[in-house]
Design a protein around this motif. Sequence first.
Motif, PDB file in Angstrom:
ATOM      1  N   MET A  91       0.867  -1.200   0.000  1.00 48.52           N
ATOM      2  CA  MET A  91       0.000   0.000   0.000  1.00 48.52           C
ATOM      3  C   MET A  91       0.892   1.236   0.000  1.00 48.52           C
ATOM      4  O   MET A  91       1.688   1.451   0.914  1.00 48.52           O
ATOM      5  N   TYR A  92       0.735   2.051  -1.041  1.00 50.71           N
ATOM      6  CA  TYR A  92       1.602   3.240  -1.152  1.00 50.71           C
ATOM      7  C   TYR A  92       0.962   4.251  -2.081  1.00 50.71           C
ATOM      8  O   TYR A  92       0.396   3.889  -3.123  1.00 50.71           O
ATOM      9  N   GLY A  99      -3.379  12.599   0.586  1.00 47.93           N
ATOM     10  CA  GLY A  99      -4.423  13.432   1.179  1.00 47.93           C
ATOM     11  C   GLY A  99      -5.555  13.744   0.225  1.00 47.93           C
ATOM     12  O   GLY A  99      -6.362  14.638   0.482  1.00 47.93           O
ATOM     13  N   LEU A 102      -6.716   8.823  -2.597  1.00 44.80           N
ATOM     14  CA  LEU A 102      -6.272   7.724  -3.469  1.00 44.80           C
ATOM     15  C   LEU A 102      -6.126   6.408  -2.705  1.00 44.80           C
ATOM     16  O   LEU A 102      -6.525   5.337  -3.200  1.00 44.80           O
ATOM     17  N   PRO A 133      -1.152   7.622   9.886  1.00 50.79           N
ATOM     18  CA  PRO A 133      -2.038   7.791   8.725  1.00 50.79           C
ATOM     19  C   PRO A 133      -2.564   6.459   8.185  1.00 50.79           C
ATOM     20  O   PRO A 133      -3.771   6.325   7.929  1.00 50.79           O
TER      21      PRO A 133
HETATM   22  C1  LIG Z   1      -0.754   5.853   4.263  1.00 50.77           C
HETATM   23  C2  LIG Z   1      -0.948   6.355   2.814  1.00 50.77           C
HETATM   24  C3  LIG Z   1      -1.096   5.155   1.901  1.00 50.77           C
HETATM   25  C4  LIG Z   1      -2.243   7.206   2.780  1.00 50.77           C
HETATM   26  O1  LIG Z   1      -2.432   7.614   1.423  1.00 50.77           O
HETATM   27  P1  LIG Z   1      -3.378   8.852   1.034  1.00 50.77           P
HETATM   28  O2  LIG Z   1      -3.733   8.708  -0.408  1.00 50.77           O
HETATM   29  O3  LIG Z   1      -2.753  10.106   1.463  1.00 50.77           O
HETATM   30  O4  LIG Z   1      -4.660   8.556   1.941  1.00 50.77           O
HETATM   31  P2  LIG Z   1      -6.148   9.114   1.650  1.00 50.77           P
HETATM   32  O5  LIG Z   1      -6.087  10.522   1.169  1.00 50.77           O
HETATM   33  O6  LIG Z   1      -6.892   8.131   0.844  1.00 50.77           O
HETATM   34  O7  LIG Z   1      -6.738   9.137   3.133  1.00 50.77           O
HETATM   35  C5  LIG Z   1      -7.505   8.049   3.589  1.00 50.77           C
HETATM   36  C6  LIG Z   1      -7.524   8.048   5.105  1.00 50.77           C
HETATM   37  O8  LIG Z   1      -6.201   7.799   5.603  1.00 50.77           O
HETATM   38  C7  LIG Z   1      -6.029   8.495   6.830  1.00 50.77           C
HETATM   39  N1  LIG Z   1      -4.981   9.484   6.652  1.00 50.77           N
HETATM   40  C8  LIG Z   1      -4.345   9.811   5.501  1.00 50.77           C
HETATM   41  N2  LIG Z   1      -3.391  10.722   5.737  1.00 50.77           N
HETATM   42  C9  LIG Z   1      -3.418  10.977   7.060  1.00 50.77           C
HETATM   43  C10 LIG Z   1      -2.657  11.801   7.921  1.00 50.77           C
HETATM   44  N3  LIG Z   1      -1.659  12.581   7.462  1.00 50.77           N
HETATM   45  N4  LIG Z   1      -2.934  11.784   9.250  1.00 50.77           N
HETATM   46  C11 LIG Z   1      -3.933  11.007   9.738  1.00 50.77           C
HETATM   47  N5  LIG Z   1      -4.690  10.191   8.961  1.00 50.77           N
HETATM   48  C12 LIG Z   1      -4.434  10.185   7.647  1.00 50.77           C
HETATM   49  C13 LIG Z   1      -7.364   9.152   7.134  1.00 50.77           C
HETATM   50  O9  LIG Z   1      -8.144   8.211   7.853  1.00 50.77           O
HETATM   51  C14 LIG Z   1      -7.933   9.344   5.736  1.00 50.77           C
HETATM   52  O10 LIG Z   1      -9.310   9.452   5.711  1.00 50.77           O
HETATM   53  P3  LIG Z   1      -9.996  10.935   5.790  1.00 50.77           P
HETATM   54  O11 LIG Z   1      -9.406  11.713   4.658  1.00 50.77           O
HETATM   55  O12 LIG Z   1     -11.443  10.626   5.619  1.00 50.77           O
HETATM   56  O13 LIG Z   1      -9.623  11.483   7.130  1.00 50.77           O
HETATM   57  C15 LIG Z   1       0.235   7.253   2.369  1.00 50.77           C
HETATM   58  O14 LIG Z   1       0.472   8.240   3.353  1.00 50.77           O
HETATM   59  C16 LIG Z   1       1.502   6.492   2.130  1.00 50.77           C
HETATM   60  O15 LIG Z   1       1.723   5.957   1.053  1.00 50.77           O
HETATM   61  N6  LIG Z   1       2.390   6.453   3.136  1.00 50.77           N
HETATM   62  C17 LIG Z   1       3.713   5.809   2.995  1.00 50.77           C
HETATM   63  C18 LIG Z   1       3.606   4.304   2.790  1.00 50.77           C
HETATM   64  C19 LIG Z   1       2.764   3.635   3.831  1.00 50.77           C
HETATM   65  O16 LIG Z   1       2.766   4.010   4.994  1.00 50.77           O
HETATM   66  N7  LIG Z   1       2.048   2.584   3.409  1.00 50.77           N
HETATM   67  C20 LIG Z   1       1.227   1.799   4.293  1.00 50.77           C
HETATM   68  C21 LIG Z   1       1.966   0.589   4.714  1.00 50.77           C
HETATM   69  S1  LIG Z   1       1.013  -0.408   5.863  1.00 50.77           S
END
Ligand SMILES: CC(C)(COP(=O)(O)OP(=O)(O)OC[C@H]1O[C@@H](n2cnc3c(N)ncnc32)[C@H](O)[C@@H]1OP(=O)(O)O)[C@@H](O)C(=O)NCCC(=O)NCCS
Length: 172
Positions: A91-92, A99, A102, A133
Amino acid sequence: MTSVLVRRLIASDAASLRQLRLDALVETPESFGSSYEEEHTLTLEDIHAWISPANDGAMFGAFADGVLAGMVGVGRQRMLKMRHKAHIWSMYVAPAQRGRGLARLLMQAAIAHARTMRGIRQVQLSVTANNAPAAALYASLGFDVYGNEPEALCVNGKLYDEALMSLPLAGE
Ligand SMILES: CC(C)(COP(=O)(O)OP(=O)(O)OC[C@H]1O[C@@H](n2cnc3c(N)ncnc32)[C@H](O)[C@@H]1OP(=O)(O)O)[C@@H](O)C(=O)NCCC(=O)NCCS
């Protein structure tokens, strides 16, 4: 405005997926069990095997203006006694596209796919304990913590615990 498309990955996505996966392993090595050192030699044939696995798993990609910006995999446990369990991996979302929902779209696609996998009773994943997150995302989709693995990963000499999470699908 950026257009976003989430779809199942196909063989022609292999080069983009390979690059995004390596970017992920470099950017947040503590988020993944694997490492850049182990994967930078993978060939496009190796990546094809992720995209078209021998079992009924799949990989999904999120495209922002046509460019692969996010990924997630869903697979089935291989061993006979564990084939009722699916797992989420890789998941990435690239930093510039975070934010914007995606990851949620990717997870929804992966869970929907798991529901089509015959006999799957739960979807499991692990998340580094300090990854708020990702943990919030999974909790918002119905995953609960069922365990904690202390010192699950050692990345550049630093130890990380992992939370183990699952989403029950049985009885739906
Ligand atoms: C974790 C990750 C996949 C989230 O991706 P993203 O596209 O930014 O997430 P989304 O915009 O779809 O947000 C979905 C939910 O994630 C959570 N979330 C995302 N960013 C967040 C943040 N900075 N702080 C708290 N919660 C957060 C929230 O619950 C959010 O829902 P909401 O918007 O209704 O509050 C991304 O930050 C990432 O790739 N991180 C590095 C790799 C990683 O950690 N992978 C997971 C391995 S288990």
